[in-house]
Design a protein around this motif. Structure first.
Motif, mmCIF file in Angstrom:
data_model
loop_
_atom_site.group_PDB
_atom_site.id
_atom_site.type_symbol
_atom_site.label_atom_id
_atom_site.label_comp_id
_atom_site.label_asym_id
_atom_site.label_seq_id
_atom_site.Cartn_x
_atom_site.Cartn_y
_atom_site.Cartn_z
ATOM 1 N N ALA A 126 0.828 -1.207 0.000
ATOM 2 C CA ALA A 126 0.000 0.000 0.000
ATOM 3 C C ALA A 126 0.861 1.255 0.000
ATOM 4 C CB ALA A 126 -0.926 -0.004 1.215
ATOM 5 N N ALA A 127 1.911 1.256 0.834
ATOM 6 C CA ALA A 127 2.801 2.417 0.903
ATOM 7 C C ALA A 127 3.547 2.618 -0.413
ATOM 8 C CB ALA A 127 3.798 2.251 2.050
ATOM 9 N N GLY A 128 4.020 1.514 -1.002
ATOM 10 C CA GLY A 128 4.724 1.613 -2.275
ATOM 11 C C GLY A 128 3.829 2.114 -3.392
ATOM 12 N N THR A 129 2.577 1.653 -3.393
ATOM 13 C CA THR A 129 1.612 2.128 -4.393
ATOM 14 C C THR A 129 1.356 3.615 -4.230
ATOM 15 O OG1 THR A 129 0.530 -0.040 -4.473
ATOM 16 C CG2 THR A 129 -0.731 1.854 -5.284
ATOM 17 N N SER A 130 1.159 4.040 -2.983
ATOM 18 C CA SER A 130 0.931 5.459 -2.709
ATOM 19 C C SER A 130 2.118 6.300 -3.171
ATOM 20 C CB SER A 130 0.689 5.664 -1.213
ATOM 21 O OG SER A 130 0.464 7.027 -0.917
ATOM 22 N N LEU A 131 3.321 5.849 -2.844
ATOM 23 C CA LEU A 131 4.527 6.579 -3.242
ATOM 24 C C LEU A 131 4.634 6.674 -4.758
ATOM 25 C CD1 LEU A 131 7.268 7.910 -2.720
ATOM 26 C CD2 LEU A 131 8.261 5.609 -2.526
ATOM 27 N N GLY A 132 4.415 5.560 -5.446
ATOM 28 C CA GLY A 132 4.522 5.562 -6.901
ATOM 29 C C GLY A 132 3.527 6.501 -7.565
ATOM 30 N N LEU A 133 2.286 6.502 -7.076
ATOM 31 C CA LEU A 133 1.264 7.372 -7.657
ATOM 32 C C LEU A 133 1.553 8.844 -7.385
ATOM 33 C CD1 LEU A 133 -1.960 5.315 -6.816
ATOM 34 C CD2 LEU A 133 -0.858 5.592 -9.047
ATOM 35 N N ILE A 134 2.048 9.136 -6.186
ATOM 36 C CA ILE A 134 2.373 10.533 -5.867
ATOM 37 C C ILE A 134 3.525 11.023 -6.735
ATOM 38 C CG2 ILE A 134 3.241 12.090 -4.076
ATOM 39 C CD1 ILE A 134 1.805 10.307 -2.024
ATOM 40 N N ARG A 135 4.553 10.214 -6.868
ATOM 41 C CA ARG A 135 5.703 10.606 -7.688
ATOM 42 C C ARG A 135 5.294 10.816 -9.147
ATOM 43 N NH1 ARG A 135 10.835 6.884 -6.900
ATOM 44 N NH2 ARG A 135 11.602 8.513 -8.303
ATOM 45 N N THR A 136 4.441 9.940 -9.642
ATOM 46 C CA THR A 136 3.999 10.048 -11.034
ATOM 47 C C THR A 136 3.205 11.325 -11.274
ATOM 48 O OG1 THR A 136 3.930 7.640 -11.286
ATOM 49 C CG2 THR A 136 2.630 8.948 -12.846
ATOM 50 N N ASN A 137 2.338 11.660 -10.331
ATOM 51 C CA ASN A 137 1.426 12.789 -10.527
ATOM 52 C C ASN A 137 1.978 14.124 -10.058
ATOM 53 O OD1 ASN A 137 -1.433 11.805 -11.500
ATOM 54 N ND2 ASN A 137 -0.645 10.224 -10.128
ATOM 55 N N THR A 138 3.174 14.121 -9.483
ATOM 56 C CA THR A 138 3.805 15.384 -9.078
ATOM 57 C C THR A 138 5.186 15.559 -9.699
ATOM 58 O OG1 THR A 138 4.824 14.421 -7.091
ATOM 59 C CG2 THR A 138 2.598 15.326 -6.852
ATOM 60 N N ASN A 139 5.547 14.643 -10.607
ATOM 61 C CA ASN A 139 6.885 14.699 -11.209
ATOM 62 C C ASN A 139 7.950 14.737 -10.118
ATOM 63 O OD1 ASN A 139 8.844 14.815 -13.216
ATOM 64 N ND2 ASN A 139 8.724 17.048 -13.426
ATOM 65 N N ASP A 140 7.840 13.780 -9.188
ATOM 66 C CA ASP A 140 8.742 13.680 -8.032
ATOM 67 C C ASP A 140 8.710 14.936 -7.164
ATOM 68 O OD1 ASP A 140 9.614 11.083 -8.432
ATOM 69 O OD2 ASP A 140 11.243 11.689 -9.757
ATOM 70 N N GLY A 141 7.547 15.546 -7.064
ATOM 71 C CA GLY A 141 7.385 16.705 -6.195
ATOM 72 C C GLY A 141 7.689 18.035 -6.846
ATOM 73 N N VAL A 142 8.077 18.026 -8.110
ATOM 74 C CA VAL A 142 8.451 19.267 -8.797
ATOM 75 C C VAL A 142 7.226 20.010 -9.317
ATOM 76 C CG1 VAL A 142 9.728 20.232 -10.748
ATOM 77 C CG2 VAL A 142 10.712 18.354 -9.413
ATOM 78 N N CYS A 184 -4.538 4.582 -0.205
ATOM 79 C CA CYS A 184 -3.503 3.580 0.081
ATOM 80 C C CYS A 184 -2.696 3.959 1.316
ATOM 81 C CB CYS A 184 -2.577 3.423 -1.121
ATOM 82 S SG CYS A 184 -3.294 2.494 -2.493
ATOM 83 N N ALA A 185 -2.386 5.245 1.451
ATOM 84 C CA ALA A 185 -1.650 5.697 2.632
ATOM 85 C C ALA A 185 -2.471 5.463 3.898
ATOM 86 C CB ALA A 185 -1.287 7.174 2.495
ATOM 87 N N GLY A 186 -3.763 5.785 3.835
ATOM 88 C CA GLY A 186 -4.626 5.545 4.986
ATOM 89 C C GLY A 186 -4.767 4.071 5.305
ATOM 90 N N PHE A 187 -4.874 3.242 4.263
ATOM 91 C CA PHE A 187 -4.949 1.797 4.453
ATOM 92 C C PHE A 187 -3.661 1.278 5.076
ATOM 93 C CE2 PHE A 187 -5.087 -2.613 2.499
ATOM 94 C CZ PHE A 187 -6.087 -3.075 3.345
ATOM 95 N N GLY A 188 -2.539 1.861 4.659
ATOM 96 C CA GLY A 188 -1.253 1.485 5.238
ATOM 97 C C GLY A 188 -1.171 1.819 6.717
ATOM 98 N N VAL A 189 -1.733 2.968 7.106
ATOM 99 C CA VAL A 189 -1.773 3.338 8.526
ATOM 100 C C VAL A 189 -2.547 2.294 9.321
ATOM 101 C CG1 VAL A 189 -2.674 5.013 10.184
ATOM 102 C CG2 VAL A 189 -1.531 5.814 8.117
ATOM 103 N N PHE A 190 -3.694 1.899 8.790
ATOM 104 C CA PHE A 190 -4.539 0.909 9.464
ATOM 105 C C PHE A 190 -3.814 -0.430 9.608
ATOM 106 C CE2 PHE A 190 -7.599 -2.604 8.913
ATOM 107 C CZ PHE A 190 -8.333 -2.448 10.077
#
Length: 220
Positions: free
Chosen positions: A25-41, A180-186
Motif C-alpha cells: 500500500a505504501a509503495g503504491t501510494s509513493l509511486g502514484l504521488i511521484r507520477t502525478n507530481t513529477n517527483d514533487g516538482v 492507500c496511505a490511509g490503508f497502510g496506517v490501518f
C-alpha cells in the motif's frame, strides 16, 4: 491450548503478511504521488483562489508535494525493513531479544505510521482544497486560463480549439494514493498491536507451558 512457541510462530506469520500488505500500500501510494507530481516538482496541492487566478504561475506549493513524496518514501523504507525483519523471524524462528533491537523495531513502526499519516493528510487535504477552489471558480465564470480546469476524478485536458490530453495530475490516482496511505496506517497499526502480543509471549518464563484447561503450571 497450543504451546506458546506455536502461538508466537502464528503471530509472527500474521504480522509478516500484514506488513507485506502495508508495504504494498505504501509503495503504491509513493509511486502514484511521484507520477502525478513529477517527483514533487510539479504540484497542484492546496491551490488557492489567488493562485489559480494568477496566470503567470505554473507550479503551486511545491514544498507540500515534496513533503508528501518524502514522507511516503520514509514510510516505505521503514516498512521494507520491518517486513525483512519479520521474514527472517518467520523463516529462521529468530526472536529479537535485545532491548536496543526492540526499540529500533518500535521506532520503525512509529515512523511508518506517522509518515503514512502525514502522506494521507497532505495528499487528501491538498487535492481536496484544489478541487474546491476550481469548483468555486468554475461556477463563477472560470479562470484567465479557462481552457484548463481541474478534473478532480480523472486526468487533465487542455480545452482550447482542440482538446488535448490526457495529462497529469490524474485525480483518480491522487485519491487512490491517499486511500492507500490511509490503508497502510490501518494495517501497520494492526501489525504494531501484534508485535506487543508477540512480546507478551516472549517474556513468559521458559519453565512454563500451556495446559489443556487453559492454565499454566511450572515444569518440574
Amino acid at each position: 491450548m497450543p504451546r506458546a512457541s506455536t502461538v508466537k510462530q502464528v503471530l509472527s506469520l500474521v504480522t509478516f503478511v500484514i506488513l507485506l500488505l502495508s508495504l504494498g500500500a505504501a509503495g503504491t501510494s509513493l509511486g502514484l504521488i511521484r507520477t502525478n507530481t513529477n517527483d514533487g516538482v510539479t504540484c497542484y496541492f492546496f491551490i488557492t483562489y489567488a493562485q489559480a487566478m494568477n496566470s503567470s504561475l505554473v507550479d503551486y506549493n511545491v514544498p507540500t508535494c515534496k513533503l508528501s513524496v518524502a514522507s511516503a518514501t520514509i514510510a516505505t523504507i521503514c516498512l521494507a525493513l520491518l517486513t525483512a525483519i519479520e521474514l527472517i523471524s518467520v523463516l529462521f524462528q529468530i526472536n529479537i531479544k535485545m532491548l536496543i533491537a526492540n526499540i529500533i523495531q518500535v521506532g520503525f513502526f512509529i515512523g511508518s505510521i506517522l509518515f503514512l499519516f502525514i502522506t494521507m493528510v497532505v495528499v487528501s487535504a491538498g487535492w481536496g482544497k484544489t478541487c474546491a477552489t476550481y469548483k468555486n471558480i468554475t461556477s463563477s465564470g472560470g479562470t484567465p486560463r479557462s481552457f484548463f480546469n481541474i478534473e478532480c476524478t480523472g486526468p487533465q485536458f487542455f480545452r482550447g480549439e482542440l482538446l488535448r490530453g490526457p495529462y497529469q495530475p490524474n485525480g483518480t490516482e491522487i485519491i487512490t494514493a491517499a486511500v492507500c496511505a490511509g490503508f497502510g496506517v490501518f494495517l501497520t497499526s494492526g501489525a504494531f498491536s501484534l508485535l506487543f502480543m508477540q512480546q507478551l509471549f516472549r517474556v513468559r518464563p521458559q519453565n512454563q507451558r500451556f495446559q489443556s484447561d487453559g492454565h499454566e503450571i511450572a515444569l518440574k
